[in-house]
Design a protein around this motif. Structure first.
Motif: not given
Ligand code: ATP
Length: 446
Positions: A181-185, A192-195, A265-268, A309-311
């Motif tokens: 869980f992350r309280n994303e801005i 792709f990016r969820t909380c 964008q980052e996948l893993e 990796a993000g599932l």
């Molecule tokens: P970013 O800088 O883009 O916020 P991060 O580099 O902090 O991401 P990591 O902490 O390395 O990301 O997380 C590892 C993996 O978890 C990422 O490569 C991604 O696949 C997945 N992930 C991270 N945050 C999220 C999110 N908010 N929603 C979906 N998947 C995520």
């Protein structure tokens, strides 16, 4: 991107076919939370199983773990998350939109100018991404717990438990899949990016002097994994973190990036986390986290190579990569999802050519016999061509049709999704035929 796919098209296909729905849609939706529908949940589970097999069963030195989401709050002090797990937040004074400063174009950051309306941006301030809650009935600081922002820490705090209870010896890995869980801005771009999301992480414990060797090893392994998953190679690339990008724990970091509809964008992430995590947990817990090598009697704190990796982000990758809108001829197009057969939500569609003359009964019997071996889907509604097209959109790699010839010789028509080629196969030979076809699978596009 080359298949011309936009995020809007993908979102609408996902909704129409039951891959992904907006959370709490009937109440207007909850932004940045998504639900996985009948096809989506199968796809997600299949990807998870594929990863699990690749990362545990195919190695004799990697074991699994399933740690709790809520952990002792000291874990997050030791890990550095309480202090460092922050993003720079800026607000537009005019349109009130909120942005992550590090994701804005450089010119906007330099001019402090909103990318949406051109209005002035506030100074940036650090925003901690961890969700907080309280354990027990009293909401005070003593009962504060966090929802884990990564699965990794559950692995580190169990390092000793695993060493003491299984026969693993360094170098070895611990793998885990679970929610984070992350309280994303900002959370746009669909799943792709969820909380709330899911991660598939493997932490590999090694002798410190072997870190470069194992980092290279896992970098290559993870690239090969995406090839096996059927992702097109020209849509993948490595990105090395520069000094300004490196996380507080990392010595070296590479991302595997995918070209999503909105760009690369980052996948893993693949990180050399050194002995940072185990040393910090030893310091904060007062427990010995070192490893004793029995042959040499050498004691040391292992380094860790992490593959994270993000599932749910892999689900988006697989969906984006699979999509093709194909022109069949001047009048006809089809949408086909080229999922690799090993992760396709439905493996085999089973149809009677027509409902009458006993064909539906034979088809149902065939489907029942095969459902123990494969994810099957029986359908007798509408013209056969339409049924094929529906399965193309669901990404079903094979469909079989029971027709009048079946009654004479016990054979069926088997149609391949990608090439639309049709062959006759004996009913008794279908399982073997499909297993061989899976092994030989190579994506075909028009
Ligand atoms: P970013 O800088 O883009 O916020 P991060 O580099 O902090 O991401 P990591 O902490 O390395 O990301 O997380 C590892 C993996 O978890 C990422 O490569 C991604 O696949 C997945 N992930 C991270 N945050 C999220 C999110 N908010 N929603 C979906 N998947 C995520």
């Amino acid at each position: 991107m080359s298949n011309g796919l936009t995020m809007d098209t993908l979102v609408s296909l996902c909704k129409r076919r039951g891959f992904v729905f907006q959370s709490s849609e009937i109440y207007g939706g909850l932004s940045s939370a998504w639900d996985y529908g009948p096809l989506g949940v199968e796809l997600k589970k299949n990807i998870q199983e594929f990863w699990w097999k690749e990362m545990t069963r195919l190695h004799d030195n990697i074991v699994g773990l399933d740690a709790a989401i809520m952990m002792h709050p000291r874990v997050w002090e030791a890990s550095g998350h309480v202090e460092n797990f922050t993003d720079p937040l800026v607000d537009c004074k005019n349109c009130k939109q909120r942005f992550r400063e590090d994701k804005l174009p450089e010119e906007n950051v330099a001019a402090k100018k909103c990318p949406e309306c051109g209005g002035p941006l506030t100074d940036s301030r650090r925003f901690n991404l961890m969700f907080k809650t309280f354990m027990g009935p009293i909401e005070d600081g003593g009962n504060l717990v966090y929802l884990r922002p990564e699965t990794a820490q559950g692995i580190y705090v169990n390092f000793k438990n695993v060493v003491q209870t299984s026969r693993v010896k360094i170098p070895f890995g611990i793998a885990q899949v679970g929610k984070a869980f992350r309280n994303e801005i900002t959370t746009k771009n669909f799943i792709f990016r969820t909380c709330e999301f899911e991660q598939m992480e493997m932490q590999f414990f090694i002798a410190p002097e072997e870190d470069d060797k194992w980092f290279e090893y896992w970098k290559n392994e993870r690239w090969e994994y995406y090839k096996k998953l059927g992702i097109r190679q020209d849509k993948l690339r490595f990105h090395q973190h520069g000094p300004g990008e490196l996380a507080h724990y990392a010595k070296v970091a590479f991302d595997i990036e995918y070209e999503f509809p909105m760009g690369w964008q980052e996948l893993e992430g693949i990180h050399n986390r050194t002995d940072y995590d185990l040393s910090r947990h030893a310091e904060f817990s007062g427990k010995d986290m070192a490893y004793l090598e029995d042959v040499t009697n050498k004691k040391f704190t292992p380094y860790i190579i992490e593959t994270s990796a993000g599932l749910t982000r892999t689900v988006l990758t697989v969906l984006s990569d699979a999509y093709e809108e194909q022109k069949i001829d001047d009048e006809d197009t089809r949408v086909v999802m080229h999922f690799h057969p090993s992760i396709a939500p439905v493996k085999l569609g089973v149809f009677p050519l027509v409902k009458k003359d006993g064909l539906a009964e034979i088809a149902q019997k065939v489907e029942e016999e095969l459902r123990g071996d494969f994810a099957t889907f029986y359908d007798h509604g509408g013209a056969i061509g339409r049924r094929y097209r529906r399965q193309d959109e669901a990404g079903t790699p094979y469909c079989i049709t029971i027709d009048y010839q079946t009654k004479d010789d016990n054979t069926v028509t088997l149609r391949y999704r990608d090439s639309m080629e049709q062959v006759r196969v004996k009913i008794a030979e279908i399982p073997d035929f499909i297993r061989k076809a899976d092994k030989a699978y190579r994506r075909e596009e028009k």
